[in-house]
Design an enzyme around this catalytic site. Sequence first.
Site, mmCIF file in Angstrom:
data_model
loop_
_atom_site.group_PDB
_atom_site.id
_atom_site.type_symbol
_atom_site.label_atom_id
_atom_site.label_comp_id
_atom_site.label_asym_id
_atom_site.label_seq_id
_atom_site.Cartn_x
_atom_site.Cartn_y
_atom_site.Cartn_z
ATOM 1 N N TRP A 6 16.099 -57.352 0.184
ATOM 2 C CA TRP A 6 15.496 -58.578 -0.816
ATOM 3 C C TRP A 6 16.495 -58.762 -1.867
ATOM 4 O O TRP A 6 16.593 -60.076 -2.048
ATOM 5 C CB TRP A 6 14.079 -58.188 -1.301
ATOM 6 C CG TRP A 6 13.067 -58.000 0.042
ATOM 7 C CD1 TRP A 6 12.517 -56.737 0.152
ATOM 8 C CD2 TRP A 6 12.732 -58.800 1.006
ATOM 9 N NE1 TRP A 6 11.978 -56.776 1.295
ATOM 10 C CE2 TRP A 6 11.974 -58.072 1.759
ATOM 11 C CE3 TRP A 6 13.248 -60.059 1.190
ATOM 12 C CZ2 TRP A 6 11.410 -58.494 2.904
ATOM 13 C CZ3 TRP A 6 12.318 -60.718 2.220
ATOM 14 C CH2 TRP A 6 11.566 -59.836 3.138
ATOM 15 N N ASP B 264 12.402 -59.278 -9.661
ATOM 16 C CA ASP B 264 11.592 -59.408 -8.579
ATOM 17 C C ASP B 264 10.561 -58.273 -8.649
ATOM 18 O O ASP B 264 11.250 -57.047 -8.464
ATOM 19 C CB ASP B 264 12.553 -59.444 -7.234
ATOM 20 C CG ASP B 264 11.481 -59.581 -6.032
ATOM 21 O OD1 ASP B 264 10.177 -59.319 -6.237
ATOM 22 O OD2 ASP B 264 12.299 -59.568 -4.834
ATOM 23 N N LYS C 210 0.884 -57.435 -2.151
ATOM 24 C CA LYS C 210 1.167 -55.982 -1.923
ATOM 25 C C LYS C 210 -0.060 -55.560 -3.242
ATOM 26 O O LYS C 210 -0.702 -54.886 -2.789
ATOM 27 C CB LYS C 210 2.485 -55.315 -2.435
ATOM 28 C CG LYS C 210 3.473 -55.882 -1.312
ATOM 29 C CD LYS C 210 4.996 -56.010 -1.675
ATOM 30 C CE LYS C 210 5.737 -56.820 -0.631
ATOM 31 N NZ LYS C 210 5.662 -56.530 0.935
HETATM 32 N N1 PLP Z 1 10.789 -59.277 -2.638
HETATM 33 C C1 PLP Z 1 10.306 -57.839 -2.368
HETATM 34 C C2 PLP Z 1 10.913 -56.786 -3.110
HETATM 35 C C3 PLP Z 1 9.688 -57.964 -0.958
HETATM 36 O O1 PLP Z 1 9.108 -56.683 -0.611
HETATM 37 C C4 PLP Z 1 9.419 -58.939 -0.477
HETATM 38 C C5 PLP Z 1 8.664 -58.614 0.948
HETATM 39 O O2 PLP Z 1 8.020 -57.736 1.518
HETATM 40 C C6 PLP Z 1 9.939 -60.171 -0.629
HETATM 41 C C7 PLP Z 1 10.818 -60.319 -1.739
HETATM 42 C C8 PLP Z 1 9.687 -61.403 0.203
HETATM 43 O O3 PLP Z 1 8.354 -61.758 -0.097
HETATM 44 P P1 PLP Z 1 7.570 -63.082 0.749
HETATM 45 O O4 PLP Z 1 7.317 -62.839 2.011
HETATM 46 O O5 PLP Z 1 6.530 -63.452 -0.171
HETATM 47 O O6 PLP Z 1 8.469 -64.223 0.744
#
Ligand code: PLP
Length: 354
Positions: free
Chosen positions: A100, A167, A191
Site C-alpha cells: 500500500w 495511512d 477494518k
Molecule cells: N492502505 C492500507 C494500509 C490498506 O490495508 C488498504 C487495504 O487493505 C488500503 C490502503 C486500500 O484501501 P481501500 O481498499 O479502501 O482503497
Amino acid sequence: MKKHNFSAGPCILPQEVLLKASEAVVDFNNSGLSLIEISHRSKPFIEVMDTATALALELLGLEGKGYKALFLQGGASTQFLMTAYNLLETKAGYLNTGTWAAKSLKEAKLFGEVVEVASSKDANYNYIPKGYSVPSDLDYFHCTSNNTIFGTQIKDFPTSPVPMVCDMSSDIFSRTLDFSKFDLIYAGAQKNMGPAGTTLVVIKEDLLGKVTRAIPSMLDYKNFIEKDSMFNTPPVFAVYTSMLTLQWLKDLGGIAAIEKENEKKAKLIYSEIDLNPLFKGFAATEDRSTMNATFNLVDEKLKDTFDEMAKEAGMNGINGHRSVGGYRASMYNALPYTSVAALVEVMSELERKA
Ligand code: PLP
C-alpha cells in the site's frame, strides 16, 4: 455457528453495531423511513455526521487542536492521490514499507518529485526501516502505520521537520499515539470502523491552500471541510455504522482500553507462533503488528491438515496474502480474545497430532 473472523478487511464489526445498523436500515429512529432512504440534508442525518466526526476527533484526542474530521468516498486508495493533489507542490518523501505504501508513492509521482526516504522492499517488507531521517526540504512526509499484508507496524514514528501524513487504514483507533504528531491521517473504514464505502480523513486545516495547481472539486479537501463532508451525497450507511462503532469504542473506555485488549490478543498468538515448532513468524519480531499476525508453516506438507482443522473450528479469513503466503490472522478491535484463543488451540492441536 458464528465464525471466528480473522479477515483482513472488510472484517469483523461488533455484534451490537451490526444489530443497530440493521435495525436502522429497516426503520431509522422510529421515523418510518430507512436510514438509506432519508435525506442526508435532514436534521437526523446531519446529527449522525456531526456525532461521527466529533467522536473521531475525541477518540484521537484531537478536538480543539485545529483538525477537521471528514468522511469521504473512494477508499484509502483515493487518498493516495488526493493527499498528493492537495499537498505536493515540488517534492515529497515516502517511507516504503509495503504494497500500500508503494501504491501511495506511485500515485504521488504523478504530481511532483518523490523521494523514497527508506524502504524494506529488499526483504519482502518483513521489517520497518530504522535509522533514517526525514529531509527538511519536503512538502510532506508520508508513511503507513500498519502494513496489513506483511504484518509490520511502525512502533516509533520519526520526528519530522515537515508535515507528516499517515495511512492508518489498518490500525486506526487500535493503539494510543500522540496523534497531534500527524498533520493528515486517513483510513478506509473497513477494518476498525465500519463497512467499506467511507474513508476517514483527519486533517489539520492550516495544511491546505499551499499548492498552486487547480484541484478538481471532488478532490479538494477544502470543499469537504466547508460543507462538513456533505459536498456531495455522503455514504450514509457507512457513516452511520462508523458512528455506532466509534460510540461502542468510547463506551468501552476509548483507545487506551481497546489497546490493552489488542496487546493481549497479539501476545497470545505471537507466543504460540514462537513456541510451536511447526510455525514461524514472517515479520521481524520488534516490528510485529498487533493487528495482522503473519506466519507460515515450517513444513508445507501440513497445510491441508491445518486448513481442514481450522475450517472445522470455524476460522474465517486466515489465509495469507499471495505476496507472503502462509497465514495471516487479522485481529482488529472487534475480534474477541476468545477467537484468538480458539485459533491458538487449533495450532497447538496440530502440534499434538503431528
Ligand atoms: N492502505 C492500507 C494500509 C490498506 O490495508 C488498504 C487495504 O487493505 C488500503 C490502503 C486500500 O484501501 P481501500 O481498499 O479502501 O482503497
